[in-house]
Design an enzyme around this catalytic site. Structure first.
Site, short mmCIF file in Angstrom:
data_model
loop_
_atom_site.label_atom_id
_atom_site.label_comp_id
_atom_site.label_asym_id
_atom_site.label_seq_id
_atom_site.Cartn_x
_atom_site.Cartn_y
_atom_site.Cartn_z
N LYS A 56 44.71 45.91 44.34
CA LYS A 56 45.42 45.44 45.02
C LYS A 56 46.06 45.99 45.73
O LYS A 56 46.70 46.28 47.27
CB LYS A 56 46.00 44.35 44.47
CG LYS A 56 45.27 42.95 43.94
CD LYS A 56 46.15 41.84 42.87
CE LYS A 56 44.71 40.83 42.50
NZ LYS A 56 46.01 39.92 41.65
N GLN A 100 50.84 39.12 37.03
CA GLN A 100 48.69 38.96 36.89
C GLN A 100 48.89 38.40 35.80
O GLN A 100 49.34 38.30 35.55
CB GLN A 100 48.40 40.62 36.89
CG GLN A 100 46.93 41.35 36.82
CD GLN A 100 46.18 40.16 38.00
OE1 GLN A 100 46.34 40.98 38.84
NE2 GLN A 100 45.71 39.44 37.66
N ASP A 123 51.07 34.71 46.02
CA ASP A 123 49.70 34.12 45.24
C ASP A 123 49.92 32.58 45.42
O ASP A 123 48.45 32.46 45.27
CB ASP A 123 49.34 34.02 43.66
CG ASP A 123 48.86 35.65 43.41
OD1 ASP A 123 47.88 36.43 44.04
OD2 ASP A 123 49.62 36.18 41.93
#
Ligand code: NDP
Length: 297
Positions: A56, A100, A123
């Site tokens: 990422k 994460q 997200d």
């Protein structure tokens, strides 16, 4: 003679998207005098998470998105994680917050995700953003389902009227992709680990579109596949020999050639997930700068 199944090139679709995003970022940055910035939070020492974060960060750098990673120890308290998220929410220079997952077992992902400002939730996992999908007017969409919808669009596969079977019902993939497909007028069946196997197989046999997101190597067999079906494999499974394979028996499906199209693993859905994280970051940046986003699906 069997015909050939089209192999869907997720990497190419992702690269095309990233190219457009790079131009978009340059345009916006020229107007507002700053670049989008992403804050990544990693709690603990999970090696797979470190690899995902590296991918990422690399993608962000390529596009000119700044990123800062906050490393917290595995014994971090929920309150401290929540406080960091609140600080990042209030920081005007941070446009997107990426927590994460998975978190260490002592921490609740649900509580942590609830702390994220939905406008910075790149997200797309905050209940507000998941709820917007149900209204048919989504804003920040979870990256893997978003990527699958783009892949279908890129290859001109319109879900309208198709019978779709989604295997897996996670908040990350199964449920949101099912909802997006319903919004796109597909007729959707969702299967999960408590579904009867016979029902699951029967559903796949009737499906024009199969989305497999379960994490079980080569679970979906070639002889379950309907003629001309489109097969989207989300699963990532590492075999003992180090090889990565998906949830669909790719080789057998390709050899049989009944499917109209199939995604490979790797090189299918994975690159699209990262590209859509970048898209969500740019979208969040635009909304925070101008109050709206010009980016559509
Ligand atoms: P989860 O573990 O959160 O969910 C798995 C789902 O699969 C659950 O709904 C579970 O059912 C269902 N399931 C498990 N085994 C079976 C079975 N034998 N038959 C039917 N259903 C089953 O996983 P995720 O959704 O997060 O991820 C799924 C896979 O996709 C993993 O391999 C993951 O690594 C991969 N992935 C890939 C991404 C990419 O970018 N390519 C991104 C995200 C994930 P139940 O709810 O009943 O437990």
């Amino acid at each position: 003679m069997t015909k050939e199944s089209l192999i869907l090139d997720g990497k190419k679709v992702a690269n095309d998207l990233k190219h457009c995003l790079k131009n978009k970022i340059n345009q916006i940055s020229q107007k507002v005098g700053k670049r989008p910035k992403l804050a990544v939070i990693l709690v603990g020492d999970n090696n797979a998470s470190k690899v995902y974060i590296a991918h990422k960060e690399k993608a962000a750098k390529e596009l000119g998105i700044e990123s800062d990673t906050h490393y917290l120890p595995a014994n971090t308290k929920q309150e401290d994680l929540n406080n960091l998220i609140k600080i990042l929410n209030e920081d005007e220079n941070i446009n997107g917050i990426l927590l994460q997952l998975p978190l260490p077992a002592t921490l609740s992902p649900d509580i942590a995700i609830l702390q994220i400002n939905p406008l910075k939730d790149i997200d797309g996992l905050h209940p507000f953003n998941l709820g917007l999908i149900m209204t048919g007017k989504p804003n920040l969409i979870p990256c893997t389902p978003f990527g699958i919808m783009r892949l279908l669009q890129a290859y001109h596969f319109n879900p309208k009227g198709l019978k779709a079977t989604v295997i897996g019902r996670s908040r990350l993939v199964g449920k949101p992709i099912a909802e997006l497909l319903i919004n796109a007028s597909a007729t959707v069946t969702i299967m999960h680990s408590k579904s009867r196997l016979a029902d699951l197989i029967e559903s796949v046999k009737q499906a024009d579109l199969v989305i497999a997101a379960i994490g079980q190597p080569a679970f979906v067999k070639a002889d379950w596949i309907k003629e001309n079906a489109i097969l989207i494999d989300v699963g990532i499974n590492r075999l003992e020999n180090g090889k990565l394979i998906g949830d669909i028996d790719f080789e057998a499906c390709v050899n049989e050639g009944k499917a109209k199209a199939i995604t490979p693993v790797p090189g299918g859905v994975g690159p699209l997930t990262v590209a859509h994280l970048m898209l969500n970051t740019v979208k969040a940046f635009e909304i925070q700068c101008f109050g709206y986003s010009s980016i559509e699906l």
